[in-house]
Design a protein around this motif. Structure first.
Motif, PDB file in Angstrom:
ATOM      1  N   THR A 285       0.848  -1.192   0.000  1.00 32.76           N
ATOM      2  CA  THR A 285       0.000   0.000   0.000  1.00 32.76           C
ATOM      3  C   THR A 285       0.882   1.241   0.000  1.00 32.76           C
ATOM      4  O   THR A 285       1.921   1.276   0.663  1.00 32.76           O
ATOM      5  CB  THR A 285      -0.925   0.050   1.238  1.00 32.76           C
ATOM      6  OG1 THR A 285      -0.154  -0.300   2.390  1.00 32.76           O
ATOM      7  CG2 THR A 285      -2.090  -0.892   1.095  1.00 32.76           C
ATOM      8  N   GLN A 286       0.488   2.239  -0.799  1.00 27.36           N
ATOM      9  CA  GLN A 286       1.213   3.508  -0.825  1.00 27.36           C
ATOM     10  C   GLN A 286       0.192   4.600  -0.598  1.00 27.36           C
ATOM     11  O   GLN A 286      -0.824   4.653  -1.292  1.00 27.36           O
ATOM     12  CB  GLN A 286       1.897   3.695  -2.192  1.00 27.36           C
ATOM     13  CG  GLN A 286       3.138   2.823  -2.337  1.00 27.36           C
ATOM     14  CD  GLN A 286       3.753   2.953  -3.714  1.00 27.36           C
ATOM     15  OE1 GLN A 286       3.311   3.724  -4.552  1.00 27.36           O
ATOM     16  NE2 GLN A 286       4.797   2.165  -3.928  1.00 27.36           N
ATOM     17  N   ASP A 287       0.453   5.456   0.369  1.00 27.84           N
ATOM     18  CA  ASP A 287      -0.487   6.509   0.752  1.00 27.84           C
ATOM     19  C   ASP A 287      -1.869   5.910   1.011  1.00 27.84           C
ATOM     20  O   ASP A 287      -2.879   6.398   0.495  1.00 27.84           O
ATOM     21  CB  ASP A 287      -0.579   7.586  -0.362  1.00 27.84           C
ATOM     22  CG  ASP A 287       0.789   8.136  -0.699  1.00 27.84           C
ATOM     23  OD1 ASP A 287       1.632   8.195   0.235  1.00 27.84           O
ATOM     24  OD2 ASP A 287       1.013   8.471  -1.879  1.00 27.84           O
ATOM     25  N   SER A 288      -1.877   4.809   1.746  1.00 29.68           N
ATOM     26  CA  SER A 288      -3.090   4.057   2.104  1.00 29.68           C
ATOM     27  C   SER A 288      -3.905   3.627   0.889  1.00 29.68           C
ATOM     28  O   SER A 288      -5.105   3.453   0.934  1.00 29.68           O
ATOM     29  CB  SER A 288      -3.957   4.847   3.099  1.00 29.68           C
ATOM     30  OG  SER A 288      -4.587   5.916   2.442  1.00 29.68           O
ATOM     31  N   LYS A 289      -3.225   3.483  -0.264  1.00 29.30           N
ATOM     32  CA  LYS A 289      -3.911   2.965  -1.448  1.00 29.30           C
ATOM     33  C   LYS A 289      -3.245   1.660  -1.881  1.00 29.30           C
ATOM     34  O   LYS A 289      -2.014   1.552  -1.826  1.00 29.30           O
ATOM     35  CB  LYS A 289      -3.836   3.969  -2.604  1.00 29.30           C
ATOM     36  CG  LYS A 289      -4.875   5.055  -2.481  1.00 29.30           C
ATOM     37  CD  LYS A 289      -4.985   5.841  -3.765  1.00 29.30           C
ATOM     38  CE  LYS A 289      -6.203   6.753  -3.717  1.00 29.30           C
ATOM     39  NZ  LYS A 289      -6.215   7.694  -4.835  1.00 29.30           N
ATOM     40  N   ALA A 290      -4.062   0.717  -2.275  1.00 28.96           N
ATOM     41  CA  ALA A 290      -3.526  -0.587  -2.675  1.00 28.96           C
ATOM     42  C   ALA A 290      -2.678  -0.451  -3.937  1.00 28.96           C
ATOM     43  O   ALA A 290      -3.036   0.267  -4.876  1.00 28.96           O
ATOM     44  CB  ALA A 290      -4.655  -1.566  -2.910  1.00 28.96           C
ATOM     45  N   HIS A 291      -1.551  -1.155  -3.930  1.00 24.56           N
ATOM     46  CA  HIS A 291      -0.616  -1.094  -5.041  1.00 24.56           C
ATOM     47  C   HIS A 291      -0.348  -2.524  -5.485  1.00 24.56           C
ATOM     48  O   HIS A 291      -0.156  -3.385  -4.656  1.00 24.56           O
ATOM     49  CB  HIS A 291       0.680  -0.446  -4.543  1.00 24.56           C
ATOM     50  CG  HIS A 291       1.430   0.272  -5.615  1.00 24.56           C
ATOM     51  ND1 HIS A 291       1.056   1.525  -6.055  1.00 24.56           N
ATOM     52  CD2 HIS A 291       2.518  -0.078  -6.326  1.00 24.56           C
ATOM     53  CE1 HIS A 291       1.898   1.916  -7.002  1.00 24.56           C
ATOM     54  NE2 HIS A 291       2.792   0.962  -7.193  1.00 24.56           N
ATOM     55  N   GLY A 292      -0.341  -2.778  -6.760  1.00 26.49           N
ATOM     56  CA  GLY A 292      -0.073  -4.164  -7.173  1.00 26.49           C
ATOM     57  C   GLY A 292      -0.205  -4.371  -8.662  1.00 26.49           C
ATOM     58  O   GLY A 292       0.100  -3.476  -9.459  1.00 26.49           O
TER      59      GLY A 292
END
Lengths: 339, 272
Positions: A285-292
């Protein structure tokens, strides 16, 4: 240490109807860490055996520092090799194993002691120097095998044949770091043969991609990754590999297909290709956003996009391609840095 | 399972143990004599002679067959199209019934008509294995070596074939010589099969009966009378069931002891 040159080397097994290797032209600089990357059956082992002297080229020349060694046996080429599993002398201690390749060549005793002590400290083998291999861990055994290959100060070339295959994943990284360190410290010419692209790209200064008996591309890991010579390499290197779309997908003038890495694209409302999300894998997660990694089904097949993973399967999304490589008939034509 | 073991091994063995502590005149007249027969057997000079003869024979054939078998195995090409043929030829002596082996050698070594006997005599050496104890010995040892070296060779060949190629490649790149390859790579990896080969040859040679019986009948004199033949003479020839039973138990315990000694010495060396 030596500069290794292959001049139009071909090899055909006796009785075979086709060349296993053909037209190999390659120059490996003195002290270079070079990786040979290829899937199984690509001819890696045959090439390794050509270099180690187990086989001789059917045609072409193999030069070490400009001297033709094509027909010399292994011991006269001054080559060392690390195998897939630790190959050691079980009845000799760690120190005796390290000394062995020097002793057979009649090196003076104080010179041998010095080299053994040096390798022991370089590879942290000091504590186990009087132990015999059967009581060592797999990691220590393979480390010793590496040490044995590096112990001769004048060795022309060190070959590594998938040396991390037998080692457990946790230890792999550690052993690879150690290998990298000693390669840098000792400045030996190394050829690392592997089917594992991560190993090849992280270990080597330059990588040669081998497929069906020929070298498709030789270049730095970045070159191989960013501008693959053809669609095969684009697909083979990277996990997942390159996405391929017809050229019409983006305003491009050359070639018939474009290829782009998952991280060279982004999911937007209005992009180049529309699709439906079929799979979402969140890695961080980056800046409380899912990353993938998001997989989309588009009219041209599956497309992988790395980045924002705030999606659910079944959602519609569009792929914006920021950067790509164009191919004509499978071979690279151009790179477009900004689409 | 326990019953099968009991019927196949323990019960017949118990019969022998039972006989060994009795004096049996006929089947209805028997006396308990304790360990008398054991004492008598161990003090019997003919038993002692046969025992040392037996030890000498076993050690001799093992000392010849093991190195020779390894040498033969090393001479077999690993991946030639003739390899299967060579292996079959090697296995042939192992397939011949033991009394036939002895009969073949009896003919072969005869000084009047045998190929071997006539040839040796033609060289000017006075050879007649039925007359000379030394020649009888040499002939029996030669026969055993002919008969059983193949076993060691086949076991060693299997052991050698199991050594992965990289070991030889590494030795080549290390600049190792032939002797170093043998001592540092092949011999350590042959250990397992060689332990089995020595055990088999130790047990088998210690129990040898048919071949010397047919070839020399234990002679000349008692020169080639080994333990089993002396035992048979006692049990079947003279029908001395009590002493023969005691003899059998001692014989059995010796074989067990030697195998155990050999095996434990090998195992303890592994642990150090």
């Amino acid at each position: 240490m030596a500069q290794i040159t292959l001049e139009d080397v071909s090899f055909r097994y006796p009785g075979a109807t086709e060349d296993t290797l053909y037209g190999l032209d390659l120059q490996i600089e003195n002290g270079e860490a070079h990786a040979l990357l290829g899937a199984s059956g690509a001819g890696k082992t045959t090439m390794l055996n050509l270099l180690s002297g187990l086989l001789s080229p059917t045609s072409g020349r193999l030069l070490f520092d400009g001297n033709d060694v094509s027909d010399l046996p292994g011991r006269e080429r001054n080559v060392a090799q690390v195998f897939q599993f630790p190959v050691l002398y079980d009845s000799l201690t760690v120190a005796e194993n390290l000394a062995f390749p020097l002793r057979t060549r009649g090196v003076a005793t104080d010179m041998i002691d010095g080299q053994v002590a040096y390798i022991c400290s370089e590879l942290s083998l000091g504590k186990i120097r009087d132990t015999k291999p059967p009581s060592l861990s797999l990691f220590e055994k393979q480390l010793l095998a590496v040490g044995k290959a590096l112990v001769r100060p004048d060795v022309s070339l060190v070959l590594l044949d998938e040396p991390l295959t037998a080692v457990e994943p946790k230890i792999k990284w550690k052993l690879r770091q150690t290998l990298l360190k000693v390669q840098k410290d000792l400045g030996v010419t190394m050829i690392y043969v592997t089917h594992d692209q991560t190993e090849a790209l992280t270990f080597a200064e330059r990588v040669s991609v081998l497929s069906a008996g020929g070298i498709l591309q030789t270049g730095t890991p970045t070159e191989i990754y960013q501008s693959p010579a053809n669609e095969f390499i684009g697909h083979f290197v990277g996990s997942p590999g390159m996405n391929f779309l017809p050229c019409s997908a983006v305003p491009s003038t050359t070639g018939d297909r474009i290829g782009f890495r998952p991280e060279w694209a982004a999911l937007v409302d209005e992009g180049h290709v529309d699709g439906t999300v079929t799979r979402v894998r969140v890695y961080s997660t980056q800046d409380s956003k899912a990353h993938g990694l998001v997989t989309l089904m588009t009219p041209h097949g599956e497309v992988f996009v790395r980045g924002n993973a705030e999606f659910e399967t079944g959602m519609k999304a569009s792929v914006r391609i920021d950067r790509c490589v164009t191919f004509q008939g499978g071979n690279r034509v151009a790179e477009i840095a900004h689409v | 399972m326990v019953l099968i073991v009991a019927f196949s091994a323990v019960i017949p063995l118990m019969t022998v143990v039972n006989y060994s502590v009795q004096d049996i005149l006929d089947f209805n007249t028997r006396f308990f004599v304790g360990f008398d027969w054991y004492r008598e057997t161990l003090n019997d000079p003919r038993f002692i002679d046969a025992f040392w003869r037996q030890i000498g024979f076993s050690l001799t054939v093992i000392a010849i067959e093991i190195p020779l078998g390894i040498m033969v195995a090393k001479g077999i090409p690993k991946a030639s199209r003739y390899t299967p043929l060579i292996l079959i030829l090697l296995a042939l002596p192992l397939l011949i019934p033991w009394n036939v082996v002895a009969t073949i050698w009896q003919m072969f070594a005869r000084p009047d008509i045998g190929l071997l006997g006539v040839s040796i005599n033609a060289l000017g050496i006075d050879y007649n294995y039925t007359a000379s104890p030394i020649q009888a010995w040499l002939t029996i040892v030669a026969m055993d070596v002919w008969h059983w070296t193949s076993l060691v060779a086949l076991l060693s060949f299997a052991g050698l074939s199991a050594i992965p190629g990289p070991f030889y490649q590494a030795a080549e790149l290390d600049g190792a010589g032939k002797w170093q390859v043998f001592r540092l790579i092949e011999l350590p990896r042959l250990r397992g099969v060689l332990v089995i080969a020595v055990l088999l040859r130790l047990m088998d040679s210690f129990m040898i009966y048919t071949e010397p019986f047919v070839l020399t009948g234990g002679g000349p004199g008692n020169a080639t009378t080994f333990l089993s033949q002396y035992l048979t003479t006692m049990a079947v020839g003279q029908f001395d069931l009590g002493p023969a039973a005691a003899f059998s138990v001692i014989y059995f315990l010796f074989i067990l002891l030697f195998c155990w000694l050999f095996y434990t010495s090998v195992i303890s060396r592994d642990e150090t």
